[in-house]
Design a protein around this motif. Structure first.
Motif, PDB file in Angstrom:
ATOM      1  N   GLN A 184      28.066  20.920  23.760  1.00  0.00           N
ATOM      2  CA  GLN A 184      27.000  20.335  24.566  1.00  0.00           C
ATOM      3  C   GLN A 184      26.827  18.848  24.264  1.00  0.00           C
ATOM      4  OE1 GLN A 184      23.194  22.260  23.646  1.00  0.00           O
ATOM      5  NE2 GLN A 184      24.025  23.015  21.734  1.00  0.00           N
ATOM      6  N   ILE A 185      26.926  18.462  22.987  1.00  0.00           N
ATOM      7  CA  ILE A 185      26.838  17.036  22.638  1.00  0.00           C
ATOM      8  C   ILE A 185      28.066  16.292  23.131  1.00  0.00           C
ATOM      9  CG2 ILE A 185      26.817  15.402  20.708  1.00  0.00           C
ATOM     10  CD1 ILE A 185      24.106  16.723  21.383  1.00  0.00           C
ATOM     11  N   GLN A 186      29.211  16.940  23.111  1.00  0.00           N
ATOM     12  CA  GLN A 186      30.418  16.313  23.644  1.00  0.00           C
ATOM     13  C   GLN A 186      30.266  16.023  25.137  1.00  0.00           C
ATOM     14  OE1 GLN A 186      33.962  18.691  23.200  1.00  0.00           O
ATOM     15  NE2 GLN A 186      35.296  16.907  23.087  1.00  0.00           N
ATOM     16  N   PHE A 187      29.661  16.929  25.866  1.00  0.00           N
ATOM     17  CA  PHE A 187      29.399  16.685  27.284  1.00  0.00           C
ATOM     18  C   PHE A 187      28.447  15.506  27.457  1.00  0.00           C
ATOM     19  CE2 PHE A 187      30.638  21.253  27.856  1.00  0.00           C
ATOM     20  CZ  PHE A 187      31.700  21.022  28.704  1.00  0.00           C
ATOM     21  N   ALA A 188      27.385  15.454  26.641  1.00  0.00           N
ATOM     22  CA  ALA A 188      26.422  14.353  26.736  1.00  0.00           C
ATOM     23  C   ALA A 188      27.108  13.012  26.527  1.00  0.00           C
ATOM     24  CB  ALA A 188      25.299  14.546  25.715  1.00  0.00           C
ATOM     25  N   GLY A 201      24.873  27.544  34.657  1.00  0.00           N
ATOM     26  CA  GLY A 201      25.024  26.940  35.979  1.00  0.00           C
ATOM     27  C   GLY A 201      23.850  27.226  36.895  1.00  0.00           C
ATOM     28  N   HIS A 202      23.279  28.426  36.811  1.00  0.00           N
ATOM     29  CA  HIS A 202      22.159  28.781  37.685  1.00  0.00           C
ATOM     30  C   HIS A 202      20.890  28.027  37.334  1.00  0.00           C
ATOM     31  CE1 HIS A 202      21.528  31.274  34.124  1.00  0.00           C
ATOM     32  NE2 HIS A 202      20.282  31.466  34.510  1.00  0.00           N
ATOM     33  N   GLN A 203      20.861  27.405  36.132  1.00  0.00           N
ATOM     34  CA  GLN A 203      19.703  26.603  35.728  1.00  0.00           C
ATOM     35  C   GLN A 203      19.919  25.116  35.989  1.00  0.00           C
ATOM     36  OE1 GLN A 203      19.250  27.673  31.601  1.00  0.00           O
ATOM     37  NE2 GLN A 203      18.401  29.692  32.057  1.00  0.00           N
ATOM     38  N   GLY A 204      21.010  24.783  36.635  1.00  0.00           N
ATOM     39  CA  GLY A 204      21.245  23.391  37.004  1.00  0.00           C
ATOM     40  C   GLY A 204      21.814  22.521  35.901  1.00  0.00           C
ATOM     41  N   TRP A 205      22.281  23.130  34.798  1.00  0.00           N
ATOM     42  CA  TRP A 205      22.860  22.318  33.727  1.00  0.00           C
ATOM     43  C   TRP A 205      24.128  21.624  34.217  1.00  0.00           C
ATOM     44  CZ3 TRP A 205      22.773  23.761  27.918  1.00  0.00           C
ATOM     45  CH2 TRP A 205      21.509  24.200  27.546  1.00  0.00           C
ATOM     46  N   GLY A 220      17.418  19.567  20.435  1.00  0.00           N
ATOM     47  CA  GLY A 220      18.052  20.693  21.098  1.00  0.00           C
ATOM     48  C   GLY A 220      18.286  20.404  22.558  1.00  0.00           C
ATOM     49  N   CYS A 221      19.037  19.340  22.833  1.00  0.00           N
ATOM     50  CA  CYS A 221      19.014  18.654  24.128  1.00  0.00           C
ATOM     51  C   CYS A 221      19.879  19.276  25.204  1.00  0.00           C
ATOM     52  CB  CYS A 221      19.470  17.211  23.924  1.00  0.00           C
ATOM     53  SG  CYS A 221      21.170  17.101  23.301  1.00  0.00           S
ATOM     54  N   GLY A 222      20.698  20.304  24.881  1.00  0.00           N
ATOM     55  CA  GLY A 222      21.647  20.781  25.880  1.00  0.00           C
ATOM     56  C   GLY A 222      22.653  19.699  26.221  1.00  0.00           C
ATOM     57  N   VAL A 223      22.895  19.467  27.507  1.00  0.00           N
ATOM     58  CA  VAL A 223      23.841  18.423  27.917  1.00  0.00           C
ATOM     59  C   VAL A 223      23.122  17.092  28.163  1.00  0.00           C
ATOM     60  CG1 VAL A 223      25.530  20.031  28.832  1.00  0.00           C
ATOM     61  CG2 VAL A 223      23.718  19.182  30.333  1.00  0.00           C
ATOM     62  N   ALA A 224      21.859  16.990  27.702  1.00  0.00           N
ATOM     63  CA  ALA A 224      21.107  15.734  27.605  1.00  0.00           C
ATOM     64  C   ALA A 224      20.714  15.125  28.946  1.00  0.00           C
ATOM     65  CB  ALA A 224      21.875  14.708  26.763  1.00  0.00           C
ATOM     66  N   SER A 225      20.479  15.955  29.958  1.00  0.00           N
ATOM     67  CA  SER A 225      20.031  15.404  31.244  1.00  0.00           C
ATOM     68  C   SER A 225      18.664  14.748  31.126  1.00  0.00           C
ATOM     69  CB  SER A 225      20.009  16.505  32.305  1.00  0.00           C
ATOM     70  OG  SER A 225      21.324  16.871  32.674  1.00  0.00           O
ATOM     71  N   PHE A 226      17.787  15.286  30.284  1.00  0.00           N
ATOM     72  CA  PHE A 226      16.472  14.663  30.095  1.00  0.00           C
ATOM     73  C   PHE A 226      16.634  13.227  29.602  1.00  0.00           C
ATOM     74  CE2 PHE A 226      12.777  13.789  27.277  1.00  0.00           C
ATOM     75  CZ  PHE A 226      11.766  13.828  28.231  1.00  0.00           C
ATOM     76  N   GLY A 227      17.441  13.040  28.571  1.00  0.00           N
ATOM     77  CA  GLY A 227      17.678  11.695  28.063  1.00  0.00           C
ATOM     78  C   GLY A 227      18.383  10.818  29.069  1.00  0.00           C
ATOM     79  N   GLY A 228      19.308  11.391  29.829  1.00  0.00           N
ATOM     80  CA  GLY A 228      20.042  10.607  30.816  1.00  0.00           C
ATOM     81  C   GLY A 228      19.143  10.043  31.899  1.00  0.00           C
ATOM     82  N   TYR A 229      18.175  10.841  32.373  1.00  0.00           N
ATOM     83  CA  TYR A 229      17.305  10.385  33.452  1.00  0.00           C
ATOM     84  C   TYR A 229      16.115   9.572  32.946  1.00  0.00           C
ATOM     85  CZ  TYR A 229      20.070  12.868  36.851  1.00  0.00           C
ATOM     86  OH  TYR A 229      21.109  13.263  37.659  1.00  0.00           O
ATOM     87  N   PRO A 242      23.267   8.727  25.047  1.00  0.00           N
ATOM     88  CA  PRO A 242      23.195   8.675  23.578  1.00  0.00           C
ATOM     89  C   PRO A 242      22.983  10.061  22.982  1.00  0.00           C
ATOM     90  CG  PRO A 242      21.821   6.962  24.556  1.00  0.00           C
ATOM     91  CD  PRO A 242      22.266   7.843  25.679  1.00  0.00           C
ATOM     92  N   ALA A 243      23.829  10.453  22.045  1.00  0.00           N
ATOM     93  CA  ALA A 243      23.731  11.789  21.455  1.00  0.00           C
ATOM     94  C   ALA A 243      24.570  11.856  20.191  1.00  0.00           C
ATOM     95  CB  ALA A 243      24.204  12.851  22.457  1.00  0.00           C
ATOM     96  N   PHE A 244      24.198  12.792  19.307  1.00  0.00           N
ATOM     97  CA  PHE A 244      25.027  13.101  18.150  1.00  0.00           C
ATOM     98  C   PHE A 244      24.719  14.522  17.699  1.00  0.00           C
ATOM     99  CE2 PHE A 244      21.227  12.437  15.890  1.00  0.00           C
ATOM    100  CZ  PHE A 244      21.385  12.696  14.537  1.00  0.00           C
TER     101      PHE A 244
END
Length: 599
Positions: free
Chosen positions: A238-242, A159-163, A209-218, A248-250
């Motif tokens: 994390q992929i479920q959150f994406a 959370g402190h990293q803005g995820w 290794g996308c985390g919750v995929a904010s990079f892909g989202g934006y 797009p994620a798998f």
């Protein structure tokens, strides 16, 4: 001592009670026998017994086979039962309990490892308690329902990293990441100083290794379509959150096998603290990235080992491997490094400090379904046609122009153009005549299970959707054409479960469903439609839609199974302009819950 034979009138009250009990038990058994054999109750109880056996991982395979046959024939009157409540997030091929027994070498245990069908419980995955229809796009980019995946670990740790963070009934996604705590928007703008983010040159990206995929989202606002992936790991979901966010994620792990993509598919490969040891095992993982990256494409690594404390050797090795592969180092900005891949074959010399060499000319770099990683660099000359970044049309022109790799198929250009026209016509009919939710905010995540050239996805260009184009591993490899036209997808064998969480997709489309389960060039099946449709149900969100297009005989079978998996289905004629005998089945997954988890 002998027994006394007393007359009936002399028997004790205790003896009378014993005789009454024996007689009552005998007549009770007779009545139950007749009920079970000659009434519907017997069928119901027997079916329940069979189903209870099939919810166990130690189920009798013969019982399972019999139930599958009954469901296919429409003779199983009850719906397939629900899986236990602890299966709400189950992925059969990424089951930690199963995979934990496997080798740790190169993270083999975190890759796909699927149970045999007879080892898989035949049941329907329930939604979690309190599940709601997902927040619609584009709001879902920023918030989702907490009750749909009440897993707080990432929010607590990141959370402190803005995820993400928990706010009331929602998880909120500020758009941050470990390497961009101030937000993906600012990070993407920084990358735009070094790579062409906004002019259509770049379209397909791979976020490792996308985390919750904010990079892909934006990136979507830049018309760049990122395929985000991460393994099922300690962060959980994390992929479920994406996917819940509509990105797009798998689920995947870069371990011992090639990722399920053809060669030279991605214009951009991105790693933000993905922790992949690119130079380990004779740079095997860097070589896999090179296989996937299009000539003239860009590689961005943000985080370790780039100018990272106590990782001087790893950073020096990474630069050395990139140099030996003729990658141009465009920039090092803090802990972010940007390289550009050469447009032609690598200039690898015969000797280099890492022992890198080109693959044999006979190697097909697009072989990627359960194909082990190779310790050699894929030759761009091994794939015919023009597919380098800067040489293919910009987006969106590349969507409709036949790619050079289409010519690998006989009459490929003509087939491509006819397929594009056919799907434009079909999708217009689907929207105008079948009362589907396509084109509405209710549909965001779409899967095409038998995508061929991606014509169905291309016809949805004006909709606010993304499409996972799946090319079956048993069929001709047309996935490179899908990527060349600026779409995304994966190889997959539909006799195995897909690498995604339950409730991932709003809409699933499949043409020729029976062809997905057949041996190539044979009329025999490798698996069965019941298991395939149970897997489709696992991937589909409650109130989601399935559209199946096939022969009338197959559609009738699909309709029978649809009833067993609790879908409401209707059968329709094909569009008037279409040739052939096809019919169309449209089904909706009902929103059911476990008895103890009712809304």
């Amino acid at each position: 001592m002998g027994h006394l034979n007393l007359p009936a009138s002399k028997r004790s009250p205790r003896q009378w009670r014993l005789l009454d009990l024996v007689s009552a038990a005998f007549f009770g058994i007779v009545i139950v026998f007749f009920l079970l054999v000659f009434t519907p109750l017997g069928d119901s109880l027997a079916a329940s017994g069979r189903q209870a056996l099939l919810l166990s991982k130690n189920a009798d395979p013969r019982q399972r086979h019999r139930l599958v046959a009954l469901v296919e024939l429409g003779q199983h009157q009850q719906p397939i039962e629900a899986c236990p409540v602890d299966a709400v997030d189950h992925m059969p091929c990424e089951d930690p309990r199963r995979n934990s027994q496997l080798s740790r070498e190169m993270n083999f245990y975190r890759e796909r490892h699927c149970p045999l069908p007879e080892e898989t419980p035949l049941c329907l995955i329930p939604p979690p308690n309190g599940y709601k229809i997902p927040v619609q796009w584009p709001d879902s980019l920023h918030k989702i329902w907490h009750s749909n995946m009440p897993h707080n670990k990432i929010a607590d740790r990141k959370g402190h990293q803005g995820w993400m963070k928990l706010e009331g009934p929602h998880f909120i996604f500020p758009g941050g990441g470990t390497m961009f705590p101030d937000g993906a928007v600012q990070y993407i703008e920084k990358l735009g100083q070094y790579i062409p983010i906004s002019d259509g040159v770049l379209r397909t990206a791979l976020d490792m290794g996308c985390g919750v995929a904010s990079f892909g989202g934006y990136l979507l606002s830049k018309d760049i379509l990122a395929m985000s992936f991460a393994p099922r790991d300690s962060h959980k979901s994390q992929i479920q959150f994406a996917l819940e966010r509509g990105i797009p994620a798998f689920v995947a792990m870069l371990g011992t096998r090639r990722l399920p993509f053809p060669a030279f598919s991605f214009d951009l490969v991105h790693c933000s603290r993905c922790l992949i040891p690119f130079t380990a095992y004779n740079a095997t993982y860097f070589l896999e990235v090179d296989r996937l990256l299009r000539p003239g494409g860009y590689l961005v690594i943000s985080g370790p080992p780039v100018q990272w404390t106590n990782q001087d050797k790893e950073w020096a090795d990474l630069q050395g491997v990139a140099r030996a592969s003729c990658y141009e180092l465009i920039a090092v900005d803090g802990n972010t490094a940007v390289w550009k891949k050469p447009a032609g074959d690598s200039c690898l010399p015969n000797q280099n400090e890492f022992g890198l060499e080109l693959c044999d000319e006979s190697d097909d770099p697009s072989d990627a379904w359960y194909y082990n990683l190779k310790k050699c660099m894929s030759r761009t000359s091994s794939v015919k046609g023009e597919y380098a970044v800067g040489m293919i049309p910009k987006w969106p022109e590349r969507l409709i122009k036949a790619p050079a790799r289409a010519t690998l198929m006989r009459n490929g250009i003509d087939v491509f153009e006819a397929d594009t026209r056919r799907w434009a016509r079909r999708v217009a009919y689907y929207k105008n005549s079948l009362n589907l939710k396509l084109g509405t905010p209710a549909v965001r995540n779409v899967m095409d299970m038998n995508a061929f050239f991606g014509g169905f996805a291309a016809a949805l260009k004006s909709d606010a959707v993304w499409v996972m184009n799946v090319v079956p591993a048993r069929k001709p490899s047309t996935l490179s054409v899908i990527f060349d036209r600026g779409l995304i997808g994966v190889y997959h064998d539909w006799c195995e479960p897909f690498s995604t969480y339950p409730r991932s997709y709003d809409f699933i489309h499949v043409t020729g469903i029976e062809s997905l389960i057949k041996h190539p060039g044979s009329t025999k099946n490798s698996c069965n439609l019941v298991d395939l449709m149970v897997e489709m149900d696992r991937m589909l969100r409650p109130e989601g839609t399935v559209l199946v297009r096939d022969s009338p005989e197959v559609i009738e079978k699909v309709a029978r199974i649809a009833h067993a998996v609790r879908w409401t289905a209707s059968i329709h004629e094909k569009e008037p302009e279409s040739q052939g005998r096809e019919k169309i089945l449209v089904a909706t997954k009902t929103f059911w819950t476990l008895p103890s988890a009712s809304n």
